[in-house]
Design an enzyme around this catalytic site. Structure first.
Site, short mmCIF file in Angstrom:
data_model
loop_
_atom_site.label_atom_id
_atom_site.label_comp_id
_atom_site.label_asym_id
_atom_site.label_seq_id
_atom_site.Cartn_x
_atom_site.Cartn_y
_atom_site.Cartn_z
N GLU A 1 1.87 -0.41 -5.01
CA GLU A 1 0.94 0.66 -5.38
C GLU A 1 1.83 1.90 -5.52
O GLU A 1 2.25 2.46 -4.50
CB GLU A 1 -0.12 0.86 -4.30
CG GLU A 1 -1.11 1.95 -4.65
CD GLU A 1 -2.09 2.25 -3.52
OE1 GLU A 1 -3.27 2.48 -3.81
OE2 GLU A 1 -1.67 2.26 -2.35
N ASP B 1 0.84 -1.19 0.00
CA ASP B 1 0.00 0.00 0.00
C ASP B 1 0.88 1.25 0.00
O ASP B 1 1.86 1.33 0.75
CB ASP B 1 -0.89 -0.02 1.25
CG ASP B 1 -1.77 1.19 1.36
OD1 ASP B 1 -2.61 1.40 0.47
OD2 ASP B 1 -1.62 1.95 2.35
#
Length: 702
Positions: free
Chosen positions: A383, A347
């Site tokens: 990401e 993330d």
């Protein structure tokens, strides 16, 4: 002999050896560390034992008769000087960063804050209340588990990977075949549930965060929760809320992984190493803030009272510190070695490559990953963005990494709502070689997706023009206003058969584009049977029917499931659809082959005027199976395939082009014929009526 001995500084966390437990804690600035032992319920503090040794900034000690299931926490002494970056407060029980198990949940109380809420000097004040009654606790674990000879990792090569993103709780919470107690837990992934996932033809299940996390107080006050779990407080423990038997959360997690592996499926964890649940200077003291705030977090250099907030959550982990990098690396290796997971999705991955000077694809963390012999055996997916300066870094991660490609998502959405032309979508269909084809990276480095947990489901993408986030309690102001969606003429559900037919075809168009594009496809769980969130594009706080997968839709949308199965079967059967080399369209004089030719509706090769035509929305993508498949200079022997995309609002007569090696085209997919079992053939030069907004896949045959 004293009960507390020196112990070792090398085995991080609380490590049981059969007779007692060795405790360690890194803190460069603490003056004393105490281990607090509690009753099995974590309610009553039984004793405090000081760690006797301090070696190379590691506090350590060995405590006899502390065994698996023992409940503990830490109290860390040191200076309380927020203006210098130090927030030690031994009145606050803190969690061991290396704890392998947790018990209980945080009860939001003013005592959980290192300062006195409401004091005139705010976070510069010092609060003396004991936070232990309101804190979750750590648990000593027994790591033994019988894997029955099962291999640790590696069931799928990258070029054959199809990712299926889902949520541990949401996937089985409403599943009728799962026993009530197991629904929404690791145990809820029963053999029957996993067999369904396997039947879709996917290879890898990507789970939203399962690390222990904290529910935000502002959400609890609204009767909501942090459903997605991007609020980690422990990087070594599976959250006990996802266990049917919370005291056995680690064992239950390992059993789930073993069942996935038995079915030939990989497990990829979505991990959050960019920030923690402690927030900014006004946040609670739960772990790192009270252990060594100045080491664990990035603080403003000229005013270390305050935090650098490149994550949008109040704080940013300091991956420039060697002990913080070590903790993250130890965590990653732990999940691979001890729980046998097969990869990670990071993330806000840009944070991990961020040094004080900004993003650096040769950062300490990325270098550590590159050389690590354990992590080199698993999948690493970034990401590649954050909200800090220069935070958008799609295509900039080093070789060996894959990256989410939001440019694919946006362009494909635009194409199927008639807002993008052929020239826009063509590079995205080829694994975005304009972004990823450098340094020997392969097409699999590009992770294609149309939907993910964040945003609309696929059904909602074709059902709503506007977000409907009212249940989130923020007056519909949260979530993105730019969704590139199209409701096909009516906002929300409708009984209009024509609109429903168009929406169903659009679902097939998106799924067909995703699963037939070069690169690594990622599907969102439930999209294969039109799961809806009623237009909510930011359901992070909806731990209810809004987010939970509605399995009644499975029976109502069997046709769409069969279509997905057909697509994944095609992708696995025909390697030409998942090449390990980028398609370039370059002509090989030695082999007399061009790997890729773009075709216009007249059946001819696309010309400059076609590419410059902003209205060009019907075109073909001819992939020659004779193209060189590897670095060895020789012709390939794969099938030659033709993909036809019609993003127009009207039918287009498309002339089927000629290609070496055959005289007819066999239709494998037409999104206007959802349950077609036939494979009709058409002669080269024949005109094929391509329905408005539809996709074709054809194979060359003799």
């Amino acid at each position: 002999m004293t009960r507390v001995r020196e112990g070792s500084p090398h085995a991080h966390g609380a490590i049981w050896d059969g007779e007692g437990t060795n405790f360690t804690l890194f803190s460069a600035n603490a003056t004393k560390v105490e281990v607090c032992l509690f009753d099995p319920q974590g309610q009553k503090e039984l004793e405090r034992l000081e760690l006797p040794e301090y070696t190379d900034q590691i506090w350590h000690g060995y405590i006899k008769d502390v065994h698996p299931s023992s409940v503990y926490g830490l109290r860390v002494h040191g200076p309380y000087a927020p203006e210098a970056g130090h927030r030690f407060n031994p009145n606050k029980l803190v969690l061991d960063p290396y704890a392998r198990g947790h018990t209980g949940q945080l009860q939001w109380n003013p005592a959980c804050f290192g300062y006195t809420i409401g004091a005139p000097d705010a976070d510069l004040s010092f609060d003396e209340r004991d936070s232990a009654p309101f804190m979750p606790k750590c648990v000593v674990v027994d790591p033994d588990f019988d894997w029955k000879g099962q291999p640790r990792v590696g069931v799928t090569s990258w070029d054959g990977t199809i990712i299926y993103e889902t949520h541990v709780r949401g996937f089985t919470k409403r599943h009728p075949a799962v026993p009530e107690k197991q629904r929404g837990t690791y145990a809820g992934f029963t053999k029957e549930v996993i067999a369904y996932v396997r039947s879709l033809g996917v290879t890898s299940v990507e789970l939203l965060p399962i690390h222990t996390f904290i529910n935000d107080s502002q959400l609890l006050e609204k009767g909501l929760t942090n459903y997605w779990g991007y609020n980690s407080i422990g990087f070594f423990a599976p959250d006990p809320r996802y266990a049917s038997e919370p005291e056995q959360s680690l064992r239950e997690f390992k059993e789930m992984v073993a069942r996935f592996h038995d079915a030939g499926l990989e497990v990829i964890l979505d991990v959050v190493y960019n920030h923690t649940a402690e927030g900014n200077e006004r946040g609670p003291t739960l772990s790192f803030k009270g252990i060594d705030n100045a080491s664990y977090y990035r603080l403003l250099p000229d005013n270390p009272r305050y935090y650098i907030n490149d994550t949008g959550t109040g704080n940013t982990l300091n991956l420039s510190h060697p002990r913080v990098i070590q903790m993250v690396m130890d965590s990653l290796r732990y999940w691979v070695n001890e729980t046998h997971v097969d990869g990670f999705r990071f993330d806000l991955g840009t944070i991990l490559a961020r040094e004080p000077s900004g993003f650096d694809n040769q950062s300490g963390f990325l270098k550590a990953c590159d050389q690590d012999p354990v992590l080199s055996t698993v999948k690493l997916i970034a990401e590649p963005w954050d909200i800090g300066p220069g935070g958008y870094q799609v295509g900039s991660f080093p070789p060996g990494w894959s990256e989410w490609n939001d440019r694919y998502r946006d362009t494909v959405r635009d194409f199927w709502r008639t807002e993008a032309a052929a020239k826009d979508i063509a590079p995205r269909l080829c694994a975005s070689g304009d972004v990823f084809n450098h340094q020997g990276r392969r097409p699999w480095a590009c992770v294609n997706f149309v939907t993910a947990h964040d945003g609309y489901t696929l059904n909602d993408l074709v059902t709503y023009n506007d977000k409907h986030n009212e249940p989130n309690g923020e007056d519909n102001k949260d979530g993105s206003d730019v969704n590139r969606s199209w409701n096909c003429g009516v906002e929300g559900p409708t009984d209009d058969p024509e609109i429903n037919a168009l929406r169903a075809r659009q679902l097939r168009n998106f799924l067909g584009t995703l699963l037939l594009s070069q690169g690594t496809p990622m599907m969102l769980a439930g999209d294969e049977f039109a799961r809806t969130q009623q237009g909510n594009n930011n359901a992070y706080c909806q731990d209810n029917e809004v987010s939970w997968v509605d399995w009644s839709l499975k029976d109502r949308n069997e046709s769409l499931i069969r279509f997905v199965q057909k697509l994944t079967w095609m992708r696995h059967k025909y390697p030409i659809l998942r090449r390990s080399r980028f398609l370039t369209g370059d002509y090989s004089k030695d082999l007399d082959v061009r790997d890729l030719t773009w075709i216009n509706a007249s059946g001819s090769e696309m010309q400059a005027e076609n590419w410059s035509d902003a209205g060009m929305r019907c075109f073909g993508m001819l992939i020659d199976g004779r193209a060189q498949p590897t670095g060895v200079r020789q012709r390939g022997t794969e099938a030659t395939m033709l993909l036809v995309f019609n993003g127009h609002f009207d039918l287009v007569e498309f002339t089927l082009p000629s290609a070496p090696g055959g005289d007819r085209w066999t239709r494998l997919i037409d999104t206007n014929v959802p349950d077609d079992q036939d494979t009709p053939s058409f002669k080269i030069g024949q005109s094929y009526g391509v329905t408005a907004r539809s996709l074709l896949l054809l194979a060359l045959s003799e």
